[in-house]
Design a protein around this motif. Structure first.
Motif, mmCIF file in Angstrom:
data_model
loop_
_atom_site.group_PDB
_atom_site.id
_atom_site.type_symbol
_atom_site.label_atom_id
_atom_site.label_comp_id
_atom_site.label_asym_id
_atom_site.label_seq_id
_atom_site.Cartn_x
_atom_site.Cartn_y
_atom_site.Cartn_z
ATOM 1 N N UNK A 381 -5.946 -107.823 30.936
ATOM 2 C CA UNK A 381 -6.344 -106.440 31.161
ATOM 3 C C UNK A 381 -7.813 -106.160 30.850
ATOM 4 N N UNK A 382 -8.548 -107.201 30.466
ATOM 5 C CA UNK A 382 -9.969 -106.977 30.164
ATOM 6 C C UNK A 382 -10.727 -106.648 31.442
ATOM 7 N N UNK A 383 -11.557 -105.613 31.385
ATOM 8 C CA UNK A 383 -12.383 -105.210 32.516
ATOM 9 C C UNK A 383 -13.822 -105.642 32.255
ATOM 10 N N UNK A 384 -14.366 -106.402 33.180
ATOM 11 C CA UNK A 384 -15.737 -106.897 33.068
ATOM 12 C C UNK A 384 -16.681 -105.728 33.346
ATOM 13 N N UNK A 390 -21.209 -97.775 36.936
ATOM 14 C CA UNK A 390 -22.200 -97.533 35.887
ATOM 15 C C UNK A 390 -22.238 -98.646 34.845
ATOM 16 N N UNK A 391 -21.654 -99.828 35.171
ATOM 17 C CA UNK A 391 -21.595 -100.966 34.256
ATOM 18 C C UNK A 391 -20.966 -100.565 32.925
ATOM 19 N N UNK A 392 -19.887 -99.726 33.031
ATOM 20 C CA UNK A 392 -19.246 -99.242 31.816
ATOM 21 C C UNK A 392 -17.758 -99.043 32.093
ATOM 22 N N UNK A 393 -16.932 -99.820 31.390
ATOM 23 C CA UNK A 393 -15.486 -99.734 31.627
ATOM 24 C C UNK A 393 -14.828 -98.647 30.787
ATOM 25 N N UNK A 429 -18.170 -90.555 29.861
ATOM 26 C CA UNK A 429 -17.510 -91.467 30.801
ATOM 27 C C UNK A 429 -16.212 -92.007 30.230
ATOM 28 N N UNK A 430 -16.208 -92.334 28.931
ATOM 29 C CA UNK A 430 -15.014 -92.879 28.283
ATOM 30 C C UNK A 430 -13.867 -91.895 28.366
#
Length: 436
Positions: A381-384, A390-393, A429-430
């Motif tokens: 489930x890790x998101x790169x 926006x290069x932010x998971x 964003x989070x």
């Protein structure tokens, strides 16, 4: 034998230093300690009250501690006994205590003056406690070092600390005037040189009188010294400063707080004081690096670069040219925007780690180099982040049993303003991504 000479006053014509001849004969003749000996002074009140109690006299050399101890014995009708911690051991202490007990048996109290009392070890300091408690002696200890660092808590609890100050220019001037009156002649100095002499004394009355004697010895008939001639005659007295003792810590504390308080002029002054006293410039370089990390941090990330560059420049150039690089770095850190947010965050993180123990990170950010670990869900489930918008998971990286913590709180100063904007942006964003 010495007592016989004193009784017969045969020692009065013996050569004595000027400082000894000018020693005050009454407490009101002591200069520079009005907070203790003025009409409302702490020591004045004790003497007037008729109960002195044990005291620790703390202050720099030449401020009058020994003189005051002798005069207090006279004012209180106590027998005066004096020992020095430098030259005395256990046998000397026993002898002194026995003599005090003998006096007490005849109704005579003893004021025991102990010079450099901080030089006694802990066991020796403890030996004073019984004779203080039963009234055999009234202890007056003198020390140039901070009593709270150097003396036993038990001893301090039985004695009151009296803080002596370095003599100011007015007090030194009074001493010089008294010396001139006793000698029946003026110091052969012009006004500028007299001012320089007072500065050379560095708050030490005994030093001022010793320097005066040197000047009188050196002067030819009718000669008047200017500042330059004075420096040549007496050389220059080294500042009172011991790199292993309190003077060192006082000045480095002053320097650091001047930088923290954004006062480059005061910081340069204390920096120069320490160099003048012989401090290792690399010690100061390390402290400037610490200031950049501890008090400026990310409010100006360039401060650490400048501080390290100054240290390297000193290594490369040596003294005295390299000291200019350190001075420039000092000005930079003193004028930089200040933030200890990184320092505070680090301390919070350390405390959190110590309190919560060995919590497992969430499996999504654990590597899975083996089949068994993959089967256990490691990395699942890790998101790169580089592949996310926006290069932010916005994933949660905290241990599952520990809710998300807020440790770093940037201030609205310098570069941390930008960091605060970034953190606010990522927090928004989070929330958006975790609400879906």
């Amino acid at each position: 034998m010495s007592d016989l000479f004193e009784t017969a006053k045969l020692d009065e014509n013996a050569p004595r230093p000027l400082a000894d001849r000018l020693r005050p004969k009454r407490l009101d003749e002591v200069v520079g300690q009005d907070h203790l000996l003025g009409p409302a002074g702490a020591l004045t009140r004790l003497v007037q009250g008729g109960s002195l109690g044990s005291l620790i006299l703390w202050g720099p050399p030449g401020s009058g501690k020994t003189t005051v101890a002798r005069l207090l014995a006279h004012e209180t009708n106590l027998a005066f006994a004096q020992i020095s911690a430098i030259f005395s051991g256990v046998a000397d202490l026993k002898k002194t205590f026995e003599a005090a007990r003998a006096r007490r048996a005849t109704g005579q109290g003893t004021l025991l003056f102990v010079d450099e009392i901080h030089r006694f070890n802990r066991a020796q300091q403890d030996s004073f406690l019984p004779v203080m408690e039963d009234g055999t002696i009234t202890l007056i200890g003198a020390t140039t070092e901070n009593p709270s660092f150097e003396l036993n808590a038990a001893l301090l609890s039985r004695a009151r600390v009296m803080t002596f100050k370095s003599l100011d220019a007015a007090a030194i001037e009074k001493l010089l005037a008294r010396a001139e009156e006793m000698e029946g002649r003026k110091l052969p100095l012009d006004a500028d040189a007299r001012e320089a002499l007072i500065a050379m004394a560095d708050g030490d009355g005994r030093a001022a009188l010793t320097l005066s004697e040197e000047i009188w010895r050196a002067a030819r008939e009718g000669e008047i010294f200017d500042r330059a001639a004075l420096a040549e005659v007496v050389q220059r007295r080294a500042p009172i400063y011991d790199k292993a003792q309190e003077g060192h810590y006082n000045l480095i504390s002053a320097l650091h707080k001047c930088v923290r308080g954004s006062d480059p002029d005061a910081a340069l002054y204390y920096f120069a004081r320490m160099l003048d006293a012989g401090e290792d410039p690399l010690f100061l370089a390390r402290r400037i690096v610490r200031m950049a990390v501890e008090d400026i941090g990310l409010a100006d990330p360039q401060a650490l670069v400048v501080a390290n560059a100054a240290k390297d420049a000193y290594d490369f150039l040596g003294s005295p040219e390299g000291e200019l690089a350190l001075a420039q770095a000092l000005i930079y850190v003193a004028t930089a925007p200040k933030s200890n947010a990184g320092y505070v965050a680090y301390k919070k993180a350390r405390r959190l780690a110590e309190e919560k123990g060995s919590l497992m990170p969430p499996k999504i950010i654990l590597n899975a180099p083996t089949k068994m670990m993959r089967e256990e869900g490691y990395g699942e489930g890790y998101e790169y982040d580089h592949d996310a918008p926006d290069a932010f998971s916005g994933q949660n990286y905290w241990p599952e049993s520990l809710k998300r913590q807020k440790l770093y709180r940037p201030v609205e100063r310098g570069f941390e303003r930008e960091l605060a904007k970034r953190l606010d942006y990522w927090e928004r964003l989070r929330r958006e991504r975790n609400s879906k």
